[in-house]
Motif scaffolding. Sequence first.
Motif, PDB file in Angstrom:
ATOM      1  N   LYS A 144      -2.388  14.668 -10.263  1.00  0.00           N
ATOM      2  CA  LYS A 144      -2.431  13.800 -11.151  1.00  0.00           C
ATOM      3  C   LYS A 144      -1.917  12.369 -11.820  1.00  0.00           C
ATOM      4  O   LYS A 144      -0.321  12.762 -11.402  1.00  0.00           O
ATOM      5  CB  LYS A 144      -2.630  14.561 -13.000  1.00  0.00           C
ATOM      6  N   CYS A 145      -1.839  11.531 -11.652  1.00  0.00           N
ATOM      7  CA  CYS A 145      -0.948  10.670 -11.837  1.00  0.00           C
ATOM      8  C   CYS A 145      -1.372   9.569 -13.190  1.00  0.00           C
ATOM      9  O   CYS A 145      -2.144   9.362 -13.089  1.00  0.00           O
ATOM     10  CB  CYS A 145       0.201  10.176 -10.410  1.00  0.00           C
ATOM     11  N   ILE A 146      -0.321   8.712 -13.752  1.00  0.00           N
ATOM     12  CA  ILE A 146      -0.730   7.284 -14.515  1.00  0.00           C
ATOM     13  C   ILE A 146       0.701   6.529 -14.367  1.00  0.00           C
ATOM     14  O   ILE A 146       2.091   6.902 -13.272  1.00  0.00           O
ATOM     15  CB  ILE A 146      -0.019   7.272 -16.240  1.00  0.00           C
ATOM     16  N   HIS A 147       0.257   5.420 -14.122  1.00  0.00           N
ATOM     17  CA  HIS A 147       0.847   4.118 -13.423  1.00  0.00           C
ATOM     18  C   HIS A 147       1.312   2.999 -14.276  1.00  0.00           C
ATOM     19  O   HIS A 147      -0.115   2.411 -14.497  1.00  0.00           O
ATOM     20  CB  HIS A 147       1.027   3.532 -12.194  1.00  0.00           C
ATOM     21  N   VAL A 148       1.984   2.528 -15.125  1.00  0.00           N
ATOM     22  CA  VAL A 148       1.848   1.316 -16.729  1.00  0.00           C
ATOM     23  C   VAL A 148       2.736   0.455 -15.721  1.00  0.00           C
ATOM     24  O   VAL A 148       4.218   0.825 -15.168  1.00  0.00           O
ATOM     25  CB  VAL A 148       2.499   2.409 -17.428  1.00  0.00           C
ATOM     26  N   VAL A 149       2.152  -0.995 -15.652  1.00  0.00           N
ATOM     27  CA  VAL A 149       3.087  -1.840 -15.853  1.00  0.00           C
ATOM     28  C   VAL A 149       3.477  -2.752 -16.887  1.00  0.00           C
ATOM     29  O   VAL A 149       3.067  -2.522 -18.209  1.00  0.00           O
ATOM     30  CB  VAL A 149       3.030  -2.827 -14.933  1.00  0.00           C
ATOM     31  N   GLY A 159      -0.624  -2.978 -18.036  1.00  0.00           N
ATOM     32  CA  GLY A 159      -1.471  -2.560 -17.879  1.00  0.00           C
ATOM     33  C   GLY A 159      -1.749  -1.005 -16.780  1.00  0.00           C
ATOM     34  O   GLY A 159       0.110  -1.214 -17.453  1.00  0.00           O
ATOM     35  N   ILE A 160      -2.800  -0.481 -17.263  1.00  0.00           N
ATOM     36  CA  ILE A 160      -2.343   0.714 -16.067  1.00  0.00           C
ATOM     37  C   ILE A 160      -3.555   1.205 -15.614  1.00  0.00           C
ATOM     38  O   ILE A 160      -4.566   1.428 -15.346  1.00  0.00           O
ATOM     39  CB  ILE A 160      -2.543   1.886 -17.686  1.00  0.00           C
ATOM     40  N   ASN A 161      -2.902   2.114 -15.006  1.00  0.00           N
ATOM     41  CA  ASN A 161      -3.523   3.509 -12.959  1.00  0.00           C
ATOM     42  C   ASN A 161      -3.594   4.145 -13.967  1.00  0.00           C
ATOM     43  O   ASN A 161      -3.066   4.892 -13.981  1.00  0.00           O
ATOM     44  CB  ASN A 161      -3.397   2.526 -12.676  1.00  0.00           C
ATOM     45  N   THR A 162      -4.472   5.194 -13.839  1.00  0.00           N
ATOM     46  CA  THR A 162      -4.587   6.578 -14.144  1.00  0.00           C
ATOM     47  C   THR A 162      -5.209   7.547 -13.142  1.00  0.00           C
ATOM     48  O   THR A 162      -6.699   6.890 -12.026  1.00  0.00           O
ATOM     49  CB  THR A 162      -5.356   7.087 -15.223  1.00  0.00           C
ATOM     50  N   PHE A 163      -4.963   8.239 -12.482  1.00  0.00           N
ATOM     51  CA  PHE A 163      -6.056   9.372 -11.954  1.00  0.00           C
ATOM     52  C   PHE A 163      -5.638  10.637 -12.078  1.00  0.00           C
ATOM     53  O   PHE A 163      -5.176  10.835 -12.700  1.00  0.00           O
ATOM     54  CB  PHE A 163      -5.242   9.612 -10.424  1.00  0.00           C
ATOM     55  N   GLY A 164      -6.722  11.290 -12.461  1.00  0.00           N
ATOM     56  CA  GLY A 164      -7.266  12.192 -12.232  1.00  0.00           C
ATOM     57  C   GLY A 164      -7.009  12.879 -13.874  1.00  0.00           C
ATOM     58  O   GLY A 164      -7.301  13.805 -14.887  1.00  0.00           O
ATOM     59  N   ILE A 165      -7.335  11.307 -14.772  1.00  0.00           N
ATOM     60  CA  ILE A 165      -6.682  11.539 -16.248  1.00  0.00           C
ATOM     61  C   ILE A 165      -7.364  10.479 -16.887  1.00  0.00           C
ATOM     62  O   ILE A 165      -7.480   9.055 -16.875  1.00  0.00           O
ATOM     63  CB  ILE A 165      -5.075  11.579 -16.776  1.00  0.00           C
ATOM     64  N   ARG A 166      -8.538  10.959 -17.821  1.00  0.00           N
ATOM     65  CA  ARG A 166      -9.274   9.749 -18.512  1.00  0.00           C
ATOM     66  C   ARG A 166      -8.996   9.228 -19.560  1.00  0.00           C
ATOM     67  O   ARG A 166      -8.693  10.237 -20.787  1.00  0.00           O
ATOM     68  CB  ARG A 166     -11.248  10.206 -18.462  1.00  0.00           C
TER      69      ARG A 166
END
Length: 231
Positions: A144-149, A159-166
């Motif tokens: 799981k990860c999150i990436h916030v810019v 913005g944000i990208n999330t993997f494995g977290i809704r």
Amino acid sequence: GTGKVKGIKTKSGELIDCQFVGLTVGVRPNIDFLKETKLEIDRGILVDEYLATNIPDVYAIGDCVQLRSAPSHRRAIEAVWYVGRMMGETLAKTITGSPTKYQPGYWFNSAKFFDIEYQTYGSVPSVLSDNQGSFYWESTDGKKCIHVVYETGNKKVLGINTFGIRMRHEVWDKWLNQTKTLSYVIENLPEANFDPEFFKRFEPEIQLQYNSEFGENIQISKPTFFQKLFN
Ligand SMILES: Cc1cc2nc3c(=O)[nH]c(=O)nc-3n(C[C@H](O)[C@H](O)[C@H](O)COP(=O)(O)OP(=O)(O)OC[C@H]3O[C@@H](n4cnc5c(N)ncnc54)[C@H](O)[C@@H]3O)c2cc1C
């Protein structure tokens, strides 16, 4: 070598080990059959802000559409499910007597690649410009990860990208519209979490990493009674 992929080499010469390669070829509107008609087309069927074509009372929505003038933060052709839905909702109002402009708001998408669910809200460029920074968190198992810019000057989140977290669409749309800061977003992440009730929560880990990386002291979320019971 042995008939199986071992890794990929990027244009810059970087070697990335992997066991699987997914190709994203993209899509384009299949509108060749309209070429001989009076409908104005370019790469897609051209529509105005009411989703109207050049022929009176003929509208177009969905993957086949190209906006004549897309909002600055959106593309003229966006072949994804949510765009088709929003266009359908907008056009339903227009053809039932309340002319309504298509105003898609911030870019948003949610998809699944095998069992990996990923979402994106707003703008998360792969290469950041000079006035942009990013915060990245990954779970210890790497699943799981999150990436916030954000903008470095005012810390406004872009913005944000999330993997494995809704995440919840309406919460992220609100935060982006209200130009919330990075610390606000990280402190209030539980409000945006849309995972099923008994899923493990990662906000405390994310908030602790944020505090240590940015030398801040935002409040760490406390798990609810049921989360304590099941995690
Ligand atoms: C493999 C794949 C994965 C995707 N994953 C995602 C995802 O995870 N998230 C997401 O948001 N979007 C995803 N999409 C995109 C999403 O499926 C589309 O954006 C969405 O289905 C578009 O809806 P639509 O009604 O505009 O077009 P379509 O769903 O393509 O419907 C068009 C219909 O028109 C019919 N048709 C075509 N030509 C004619 C004709 N001449 N006469 C009569 N009927 C005709 C077609 O058979 C079809 O039933 C994916 C697409 C693909 C292909």
